[in-house]
Design an enzyme around this catalytic site. Structure first.
Site, PDB file in Angstrom:
ATOM      1  N   ASP A 135      17.095  53.255  65.209  1.00 55.44           N
ATOM      2  CA  ASP A 135      16.487  53.256  63.801  1.00 55.44           C
ATOM      3  C   ASP A 135      14.884  53.145  64.053  1.00 55.44           C
ATOM      4  OD1 ASP A 135      16.521  52.874  60.654  1.00 55.44           O
ATOM      5  OD2 ASP A 135      15.097  51.328  61.282  1.00 55.44           O
ATOM      6  N   TYR A 170       6.217  51.024  63.458  1.00 56.76           N
ATOM      7  CA  TYR A 170       6.463  50.061  64.393  1.00 56.76           C
ATOM      8  C   TYR A 170       5.777  50.058  65.604  1.00 56.76           C
ATOM      9  CZ  TYR A 170      10.648  49.785  61.302  1.00 56.76           C
ATOM     10  OH  TYR A 170      11.691  49.708  60.264  1.00 56.76           O
ATOM     11  N   LYS A 184      10.504  57.439  60.151  1.00 55.78           N
ATOM     12  CA  LYS A 184      10.073  57.113  58.650  1.00 55.78           C
ATOM     13  C   LYS A 184       8.350  57.386  58.656  1.00 55.78           C
ATOM     14  CE  LYS A 184      13.281  53.156  58.799  1.00 55.78           C
ATOM     15  NZ  LYS A 184      13.235  52.443  60.059  1.00 55.78           N
ATOM     16  N   HIS A 198       9.572  55.578  54.173  1.00 50.42           N
ATOM     17  CA  HIS A 198       9.567  54.316  54.454  1.00 50.42           C
ATOM     18  C   HIS A 198       9.549  53.189  53.239  1.00 50.42           C
ATOM     19  CE1 HIS A 198       9.179  51.345  58.216  1.00 50.42           C
ATOM     20  NE2 HIS A 198       9.648  50.650  57.261  1.00 50.42           N
TER      21      HIS A 198
HETATM   22  N1  NAP Z   1      13.363  50.323  55.922  1.00 49.12           N
HETATM   23  C1  NAP Z   1      12.599  49.117  56.065  1.00 49.12           C
HETATM   24  O1  NAP Z   1      11.647  49.060  55.263  1.00 49.12           O
HETATM   25  C2  NAP Z   1      12.921  48.123  57.002  1.00 49.12           C
HETATM   26  C3  NAP Z   1      12.570  46.762  56.842  1.00 49.12           C
HETATM   27  C4  NAP Z   1      12.885  45.818  57.720  1.00 49.12           C
HETATM   28  C5  NAP Z   1      13.746  46.175  58.854  1.00 49.12           C
HETATM   29  N2  NAP Z   1      14.025  47.474  59.095  1.00 49.12           N
HETATM   30  C6  NAP Z   1      14.951  47.797  60.458  1.00 49.12           C
HETATM   31  O2  NAP Z   1      15.988  47.124  60.295  1.00 49.12           O
HETATM   32  C7  NAP Z   1      16.156  46.470  61.698  1.00 49.12           C
HETATM   33  C8  NAP Z   1      16.720  45.123  61.745  1.00 49.12           C
HETATM   34  O3  NAP Z   1      16.109  44.302  60.760  1.00 49.12           O
HETATM   35  P1  NAP Z   1      15.297  43.122  61.475  1.00 49.12           P
HETATM   36  O4  NAP Z   1      14.925  43.271  62.758  1.00 49.12           O
HETATM   37  O5  NAP Z   1      14.468  42.678  60.263  1.00 49.12           O
HETATM   38  O6  NAP Z   1      16.428  41.692  61.315  1.00 49.12           O
HETATM   39  P2  NAP Z   1      17.886  41.312  61.988  1.00 49.12           P
HETATM   40  O7  NAP Z   1      18.321  42.407  62.722  1.00 49.12           O
HETATM   41  O8  NAP Z   1      18.761  40.798  60.786  1.00 49.12           O
HETATM   42  O9  NAP Z   1      17.595  40.354  63.047  1.00 49.12           O
HETATM   43  C9  NAP Z   1      16.988  40.592  64.169  1.00 49.12           C
HETATM   44  C10 NAP Z   1      17.206  39.018  64.974  1.00 49.12           C
HETATM   45  O10 NAP Z   1      18.395  38.394  65.107  1.00 49.12           O
HETATM   46  C11 NAP Z   1      18.546  38.130  66.285  1.00 49.12           C
HETATM   47  N3  NAP Z   1      19.722  38.687  66.713  1.00 49.12           N
HETATM   48  C12 NAP Z   1      20.304  39.840  66.995  1.00 49.12           C
HETATM   49  N4  NAP Z   1      21.528  39.896  67.190  1.00 49.12           N
HETATM   50  C13 NAP Z   1      21.915  38.604  67.564  1.00 49.12           C
HETATM   51  C14 NAP Z   1      23.133  37.955  68.038  1.00 49.12           C
HETATM   52  N5  NAP Z   1      24.243  38.787  68.305  1.00 49.12           N
HETATM   53  N6  NAP Z   1      23.185  36.548  68.152  1.00 49.12           N
HETATM   54  C15 NAP Z   1      22.134  35.970  67.759  1.00 49.12           C
HETATM   55  N7  NAP Z   1      20.900  36.430  67.078  1.00 49.12           N
HETATM   56  C16 NAP Z   1      20.856  37.772  67.114  1.00 49.12           C
HETATM   57  C17 NAP Z   1      17.513  38.830  67.147  1.00 49.12           C
HETATM   58  O11 NAP Z   1      17.361  37.860  68.121  1.00 49.12           O
HETATM   59  P3  NAP Z   1      16.420  38.348  69.363  1.00 49.12           P
HETATM   60  O12 NAP Z   1      14.824  38.260  69.113  1.00 49.12           O
HETATM   61  O13 NAP Z   1      16.363  37.014  70.309  1.00 49.12           O
HETATM   62  O14 NAP Z   1      16.837  39.507  70.200  1.00 49.12           O
HETATM   63  C18 NAP Z   1      16.181  38.998  66.368  1.00 49.12           C
HETATM   64  O15 NAP Z   1      15.467  38.170  66.080  1.00 49.12           O
HETATM   65  C19 NAP Z   1      14.660  46.455  62.139  1.00 49.12           C
HETATM   66  O16 NAP Z   1      14.505  46.322  63.459  1.00 49.12           O
HETATM   67  C20 NAP Z   1      14.078  47.752  61.566  1.00 49.12           C
HETATM   68  O17 NAP Z   1      14.580  48.855  62.402  1.00 49.12           O
HETATM   69  C21 NAP Z   1      13.836  48.410  58.104  1.00 49.12           C
END
Ligand code: NAP
Length: 334
Positions: free
Chosen positions: A54, A59, A88, A119
């Site tokens: 994704d 980013y 996006k 986005h």
């Molecule tokens: N469309 C949109 O507007 C939008 C908005 C927000 C996000 N997104 C997409 O969604 C993706 C995911 O969302 P997000 O990055 O906000 O948050 P998330 O995936 O909910 O959380 C990521 C965090 O969780 C930790 N983590 C991951 N796997 C783990 C595990 N097995 N055990 C413990 N901790 C774990 C990671 O730690 P570490 O840092 O230690 O690796 C990271 O800090 C984004 O990267 C992006 O691609 C899209």
């Protein structure tokens, strides 16, 4: 490195027959990790068995990810057609969608994208890394006529073969109703925030009822989200006693329970991590050890309506609060 057989990863079939792996690697980490680190994580993920990435131009790492993709192709690890790559169009390019898509393709070193998303439904731009109270005086509320001009450009990308599927992100029921009414090519899916403490049941059901699949972002509760997106009221999914109890039963990290729940409920999930062990646990987690029916019911009851990515930096002059972005009364806020 431990790997997962990628053929064991389930996929969703979109209304047009396209098949998308139910787990992808998120790549938004610019507040905590540099672009090179995230690109290396993409390479590791593909070697590990991930087949869905994704991305987004905002980013700030598509160039580096493009190099990583070239390397996995050159090393014969996967072929282009084995991967699902999303990008996006950012808010400041709603009038230049084709140029923006071509830039992402050039940066990612690809000749097509599997999925291109708008986005956010607002053309409101904020500087990367800005403070939570930063406002751009040019910001405006949702304008459906303008959104459809953007969508028409998205449709032209499909017609030109640059993009296989197009979708929305961060739209509400009120906005999606209008988009579905006026589009020529229906969005294949909507990318939206979903985690156990923010399940968005109505919006989720609306999408599914209309044949629009759902990608849930921040599936673990985004512990590393930018400071501007944190408030004292925010709750922590991974600390919820129900999630912790299921994690203890299965002998996995609570993060993995969030992902298992996501996929079992029916959404596509895109957890972010650059850590090899976490990436592995997440991928493996969705291929084994499901939640019981009782556990699924228990998780459905811990929804706290706790939105984490509130989007306040996109507010326009005259808007009252971040709630205005989300049409809470079912009417588009202007
Ligand atoms: N469309 C949109 O507007 C939008 C908005 C927000 C996000 N997104 C997409 O969604 C993706 C995911 O969302 P997000 O990055 O906000 O948050 P998330 O995936 O909910 O959380 C990521 C965090 O969780 C930790 N983590 C991951 N796997 C783990 C595990 N097995 N055990 C413990 N901790 C774990 C990671 O730690 P570490 O840092 O230690 O690796 C990271 O800090 C984004 O990267 C992006 O691609 C899209």
């Amino acid at each position: 490195m431990q790997t997962v057989d990628s053929t064991k990863v389930p996929y969703k079939t979109l209304y047009n027959g396209a098949k998308i792996p139910v787990i992808g690697l998120g790549t938004f980490g610019s507040d905590n990790y540099d672009a090179e680190t995230i690109a290396q994580a993409v390479k590791t993920a593909i070697k590990m068995g991930y087949r869905h990435i994704d991305c987004a131009s905002v980013y700030g790492n598509e160039k580096e990810i493009g190099v990583a993709l070239q390397e996995v192709f050159a090393e014969g690890i996967v072929k282009r057609e084995d991967l699902w790559i999303t990008s996006k169009v950012w808010n400041d390019k709603h009038k230049e969608v084709v140029a923006s898509c071509k830039q992402s393709l050039a940066d990612l070193r690809l000749n097509y994208l599997d999925l291109y998303l708008v986005h956010w439904p607002f053309p409101n731009y904020h500087a990367p890394g800005c403070a939570g109270d930063a406002r751009n005086p040019d910001s405006v509320p949702y304008n459906h006529e303008n959104y459809m001009k953007t969508w028409t450009q998205m449709e032209s990308l499909v017609e030109a073969g640059l993009v296989k599927n197009i979708g929305t992100s961060n739209v509400t029921i009120a906005k999606m109703k209008l988009i579905l009414r006026d589009c020529k090519i229906k969005p294949v899916l909507n990318e939206m925030e979903i985690h156990p403490h923010f399940q968005q049941p109505e919006l989720y059901k609306f999408m599914k009822d209309n044949g629009v699949e759902v990608i849930g972002y921040s599936p673990i509760g985004s512990p590393g989200r930018p400071e501007r997106d944190k408030t004292p009221e925010d709750t922590v999914d991974m600390e919820d006693p129900i999630i912790v109890a299921i994690a203890n039963r299965l002998g996995v990290h609570p993060a993995v329970v969030c992902l298992k729940w996501a996929v079992q409920r029916g959404q596509i999930t895109i957890p972010f991590s650059v850590k090899t062990d976490k990436m592995f646990n997440n991928l493996k987690g969705i291929t084994e050890g499901p939640l019981t029916e009782e556990e699924m019911v228990a998780v459905s009851k811990i929804d706290k309506n706790c939105r984490l990515i509130k989007g306040q930096v996109f507010l326009w002059e005259g808007a009252k609060s971040w709630e205005d972005l989300w049409d809470l009364d079912g009417i588009i806020v202007k």
